[in-house]
Design an enzyme around this catalytic site. Structure first.
Site, PDB file in Angstrom:
ATOM      1  CG  ASP A 231     -83.885  96.987  50.987  1.00 25.87           C
ATOM      2  OD1 ASP A 231     -83.809  98.101  51.566  1.00 25.87           O
ATOM      3  OD2 ASP A 231     -83.932  95.917  51.609  1.00 25.87           O
TER       4      ASP A 231
HETATM    5  C1  BGC Z   1     -83.886  97.503  54.786  1.00 23.19           C
HETATM    6  C2  BGC Z   1     -85.285  97.967  54.439  1.00 23.19           C
HETATM    7  C3  BGC Z   1     -85.491  99.380  54.896  1.00 23.19           C
HETATM    8  C4  BGC Z   1     -84.434 100.265  54.255  1.00 23.19           C
HETATM    9  C5  BGC Z   1     -84.530 101.717  54.654  1.00 23.19           C
HETATM   10  C6  BGC Z   1     -82.822  98.477  54.310  1.00 23.19           C
HETATM   11  O1  BGC Z   1     -81.594  98.133  54.876  1.00 23.19           O
HETATM   12  O2  BGC Z   1     -83.640  96.239  54.223  1.00 23.19           O
HETATM   13  O3  BGC Z   1     -86.230  97.107  55.027  1.00 23.19           O
HETATM   14  O4  BGC Z   1     -86.777  99.814  54.585  1.00 23.19           O
HETATM   15  O5  BGC Z   1     -83.146  99.797  54.667  1.00 23.19           O
HETATM   16  O6  BGC Z   1     -84.191 101.899  55.984  1.00 23.19           O
END
Ligand code: BGC
Length: 758
Positions: A231
């Protein structure tokens, strides 16, 4: 195209290989131009594209391209419709191909442990079976177009508070039975190109550097073939992560962590073969996308129509005391700003820059006799007396009132959890005031997670629209005015109040979040506690009615490798065409472990004309009956009876049938001085041998000796056979020595003899 990736990797420098393991920038992977490795792009998110061309962020702050906002997971899961979810995925796959995106960052399948989790609107369900089936169908749809998915957030990321540092402390059985199966099903049924590991720790180890999770479970047990990405910002120790099975760090770490990888290879603390393997996994997926590029045609308008269909198939009619559908000639008053400005998606990284949004007001104003009064604002909790008075006045003179209520954006979002489960006070207050003057009142809810409904018994109608996606206006109009017969059912329980929720006392803790409720999440808990709920899991009404009959099971005696086909006839007994979601739950009657009273193991959605009958079918196998045995380190279903429950919801079971399993699986047993006699008596390998022991111990307990004196009669009442048996069963073998039945050496001999039987 056949590619020799190992050969390609052998031509890469150490720096190039380390570089492949983190992003080029916010959304791109690095390429190696001189070797023909392209730099590909990934993008959020599950219910529409959030492709950012210029200013990048992972919080949904800056604009992305204009796209279609399909219904978020909280709503689409209520469709209980695999085919529809696949069609949804296909649309996303086409849009992604056309926009040069190699991977779409979703679906998000975390279990809804508490109604408070700020991201529940992005998640499918409290039930792992439903979440897994829904995700697998969606992934298959996207990947049909050679665009990858990134199933997330792996794993046990069930709250937003301290999400980047807290530890989700969950026992292995609960982890396997509740928090992992959605990922497992998706990996086994749809092989997502990528998996996104979560921010949090699991039992003290960051998901991003957790070999048990990323390698032993994901790859060795489930057979995952793609790559794992972090993530955004989830990496703690890059080298440990790589060793554990984290191939890609996102976004770019500005080269810091690439240098750590290089140094680790150079100083010998990281085997270069581990790096090579990671690069191979990355290249494999990158080329799977680039080698299969295809022209894609899609129109935003067509996808808007699909978004409308998904919303229409998913919204859940929760209450209808003959008030819906509305009739165009009725004098209707719409109250609540959500009628004009619907809340149709949530905040954060999944936020879509919708190319168009429909409101029910726009949809209906020239087609029906509708007046709109604002009543309360959609974006804050402020009671405005003038607005309220106007609404009450209008309500008095209407045939029917529809109140469009819901949670403002600021009440729930990625990044933080909800503080409570209530609607804004101004809304509850006005709903009460309207109900005092107008009994024919319907409430429509726009929310990402359940709310307490103090006015529930008094409203005549209740439609759960959740967050409906950008075509919410059309979908609401079609359902409220009866052009579409509602057919969604709840993918989560709606408790009466927050404190009823099983995680109430341990949700939202900081450093350590202990999952104390164990397996008993959602309906598994409310059922075990026999607790009344506002609406149970799997519940939803239609404008028609259905009857269930003729439950048949292909075989009632089964062994480990058998599959059983279960079928049931469903008849539309009303006078409108409609769809029914038939649910199959399993109850374990063997008593081999503490288990929920029922668990969803199948569902089928059937479409029926008035009077029509169709057969819903389900397939069950050993795993459908099994629980995770930590000693066996595998799924286990004991020999004995299991009940098949067919229902219209988890609390509306219409038909039941029993089946009997005979398993060849043998549980591990290692007998030692503290093994109890009960354990040995329960195992048919040792029972016979041990049966002889109580005989010798009978004199010690004095249980079955006949007696006739008054004293003895008194003793007989106090020392019943039940008590003796219970005490013998709970006695460890070592007590045979302590109570003088055997000597130490004799016990050793006994242990050897028993172990030799195993
Ligand atoms: C989120 C993810 C997301 C990623 C990219 C993170 O803060 O938890 O679900 O895909 O950001 O935007």
């Amino acid at each position: 195209m056949e590619r020799n990736l190992k050969e390609l990797i052998s031509q890469m420098t150490l720096e190039e290989k380390a570089g492949m393991c983190s992003g080029l920038d916010f959304w791109h992977l690095k390429g190696v131009e001189r070797l023909g490795v392209p730099s590909v792009m990934v993008s959020d998110g599950p219910h529409g594209l959030r492709k950012q061309d210029d200013q990048a962020d992972h919080l949904g702050i800056n604009d992305s391209i204009k796209a279609v906002c399909f219904p978020p997971a909280v709503l689409s899961a209520c469709s209980f419709d695999r085919e529809l979810m696949k069609t949804f995925g296909e649309a996303i796959g086409k849009e992604a191909q056309a926009n040069d995106l190699s991977v779409v960052l979703g679906p998000a399948v975390n279990i809804k442990r508490s109604p408070l989790c700020g991201r529940n609107f992005e998640y499918y369900s409290e039930d792992p079976y439903l979440a897994g089936e829904t995700a697998a169908a969606f992934i298959n749809g996207v990947q049909e177009h050679h665009v990858g998915t990134s199933i997330k957030h792996f794993a046990a990321n069930n709250q937003e508070y301290n999400r980047m540092s807290s530890s989700s402390n969950v026992d292995e059985r609960t982890f396997r039975e509740i928090y992992l199966p959605a990922f497992e099903t998706a990996v086994k049924k749809s092989q997502p190109y990528t998996v996104m590991c979560s921010y949090n720790k699991i039992n003290g180890t960051y998901a991003s550097e957790n070999p048990h999770l990323l390698t032993e479970i994901l790859r060795d047990e489930w057979g995952f073939e793609g790559y794992v990405m972090s993530d955004w910002g989830a990496v703690n120790d890059r080298v440990e992560g790589l060793k554990a099975g984290l191939e890609l760090e996102m976004p770019s770490s500005g080269g810091v962590n690439d240098r750590e990888i290089i140094a680790a290879v150079q100083n010998g603390s990281l085997d270069e073969a581990v790096l090579d393997r990671a690069v191979e996994r990355l290249l494999n997926i990158i080329f799977k996308y680039t080698d299969n590029r295809e022209e894609q045609e899609f129109t935003l308008e067509e996808d808007h129509t699909l978004a409308r269909k998904i919303a229409e198939e998913s919204m859940v009619l929760l209450k209808n005391d003959s008030v819906l559908p509305l009739k165009e000639e009725e004098k209707i008053v719409f109250i609540g700003e959500f009628a004009a400005k619907p809340r149709y998606q949530g905040g954060g990284s999944s936020h879509i820059n919708s190319f168009r949004v429909s409101s029910i007001l726009d949809e209906i104003s020239d087609k029906a006799n509708v007046t709109y009064v604002k009543g309360f604002p959609a974006d804050k909790d402020v009671y405005d007396e003038a607005l309220a008075n106007e609404a009450v006045e209008a309500a008095k003179h209407a045939d029917k009132v529809v109140i469009f209520a819901g949670l403002p954006d600021s009440f729930e979002s990625e990044g933080y959890d909800r503080a409570h489960m209530r609607l804004p006070d101004c809304q509850n207050r006005l709903i009460g005031e309207i109900l005092a003057v107008q009994p024919q009142t319907v409430v429509v809810l726009h929310n990402g997670s359940p709310v307490e409904m103090p006015w529930l018994t008094e409203v005549k109608g209740l439609l759960e629209a959740y967050l409906g996606g950008q075509a919410v206006g059309e979908a609401l109009a079609d359902i409220l005015f009866g052009k579409v017969n509602p057919s969604g059912k709840l993918a989560e329980t709606m408790p009466y109040k927050l404190s009823d929720n099983p995680s109430y006392l341990s949700f939202g803790d900081g450093e350590n979040v202990d999952y104390r409720e164990g397996l008993f999440v959602g309906y598994r808990y409310y059922d075990a506690k026999e607790m009344p709920v506002a609406f149970p899991f799997g519940y939803g009404l239609s404008y028609t009615t259905f009857a269930y009959s003729n439950l048949t099971v292909s075989q009632k005696e089964l062994s480990d490798n058998d599959t059983v086909t279960v079928s049931v006839d469903v008849t539309n007994t009303g006078n409108r065409e409609g769809k029914e979601i038939v649910q199959l739950y399993i109850r374990d009657l063997t008593g081999s472990a503490r288990r929920p009273l029922k668990e969803l193991k199948g569902y089928d959605k059937v479409s029926l004309k008035p009077g029509e009958t169709k057969t819903a079918t389900f397939t069950l196998d050993y795993r459908s009956l099994a629980w995770y045995h930590t000693g066996l380190k595998d799924w286990y279903a004991a020999s004995g009876e299991y009940e098949i429950l067919i229902g219209a919801s988890s609390r509306d079971i219409r038909l039941t049938e029993k089946i009997h399993l005979t398993t060849d699986k043998v549980l591990p047993l290692k007998v030692h001085a503290n093994t109890t006699l009960g354990e040995l008596l329960a195992d048919n390998r040792t029972a016979e041998y041990v049966m002889k022991l109580p005989e010798r111990m009978g004199a010690f307990f004095g249980a079955s000796e006949a007696s006739d004196s008054a004293d003895d009669a008194q003793k007989d009442r106090a020392v019943s056979d039940d008590m003796t048996n219970a005490m013998i069963a709970s006695m460890p073998l070592r007590n045979l020595v302590a109570f003088g039945v055997f000597g130490k050496e004799e016990l050793e001999k006994l242990l050897n003899e028993i172990n030799s039987l195993l």
